[in-house]
Design a protein around this motif. Structure first.
Motif, mmCIF file in Angstrom:
data_model
loop_
_atom_site.group_PDB
_atom_site.id
_atom_site.type_symbol
_atom_site.label_atom_id
_atom_site.label_comp_id
_atom_site.label_asym_id
_atom_site.label_seq_id
_atom_site.Cartn_x
_atom_site.Cartn_y
_atom_site.Cartn_z
ATOM 1 N N ALA A 87 -3.257 -26.901 49.109
ATOM 2 C CA ALA A 87 -3.182 -26.596 47.684
ATOM 3 C C ALA A 87 -1.735 -26.215 47.366
ATOM 4 O O ALA A 87 -1.042 -25.651 48.208
ATOM 5 N N PRO A 88 -1.264 -26.536 46.164
ATOM 6 C CA PRO A 88 0.117 -26.173 45.829
ATOM 7 C C PRO A 88 0.310 -24.660 45.823
ATOM 8 O O PRO A 88 -0.495 -23.932 45.268
ATOM 9 N N GLN A 89 1.365 -24.229 46.472
ATOM 10 C CA GLN A 89 1.665 -22.805 46.523
ATOM 11 C C GLN A 89 2.760 -22.433 45.534
ATOM 12 O O GLN A 89 2.996 -21.261 45.295
ATOM 13 N N ILE A 90 3.434 -23.409 44.988
ATOM 14 C CA ILE A 90 4.431 -23.147 43.956
ATOM 15 C C ILE A 90 3.921 -23.719 42.655
ATOM 16 O O ILE A 90 3.319 -24.787 42.626
ATOM 17 N N LYS A 91 4.137 -23.014 41.579
ATOM 18 C CA LYS A 91 3.620 -23.428 40.282
ATOM 19 C C LYS A 91 4.674 -23.209 39.219
ATOM 20 O O LYS A 91 5.617 -22.453 39.401
ATOM 21 N N GLY A 92 4.491 -23.879 38.101
ATOM 22 C CA GLY A 92 5.358 -23.688 36.949
ATOM 23 C C GLY A 92 6.722 -24.299 37.127
ATOM 24 O O GLY A 92 6.866 -25.398 37.666
ATOM 25 N N LYS A 129 9.169 -23.659 39.116
ATOM 26 C CA LYS A 129 9.594 -23.924 40.494
ATOM 27 C C LYS A 129 9.079 -25.271 40.978
ATOM 28 O O LYS A 129 9.750 -25.965 41.726
ATOM 29 N N LEU A 130 7.888 -25.658 40.537
ATOM 30 C CA LEU A 130 7.342 -26.957 40.909
ATOM 31 C C LEU A 130 8.188 -28.079 40.322
ATOM 32 O O LEU A 130 8.499 -29.053 40.998
#
Length: 66
Positions: free
Chosen positions: A4-9, A11-12
């Motif tokens: 699952a993606p651990q970086i969001k917003g 930063k992604l």
């Protein structure tokens, strides 16, 4: 694989704009070899989608005919 993606917003988005070498060093090479191979394949598929969208873009501004 179950990742699952651990970086969001933001930063992604900045990670997606990174050059390939920098992205691979920062996010992929820190994992084991089997996981990193799957992640590289997924990354290349995602980058290919961006190029497809840019390639299919229509040029609506053509300027004056004379």
């Amino acid at each position: 694989m179950g990742l699952a993606p651990q970086i969001k917003g933001p930063k992604l988005l900045s990670a997606m704009r990174m050059k390939v070498d920098r992205f691979l060093r920062a996010f992929v090479s820190c994992h084991s070899e089997s996981i990193s191979k799957e992640m590289v394949e997924y990354y290349r598929n995602i980058k290919g989608l961006k190029r497809l969208a840019v390639a299919s873009k229509k040029n609506s501004h053509q300027g004056f005919a004379f």
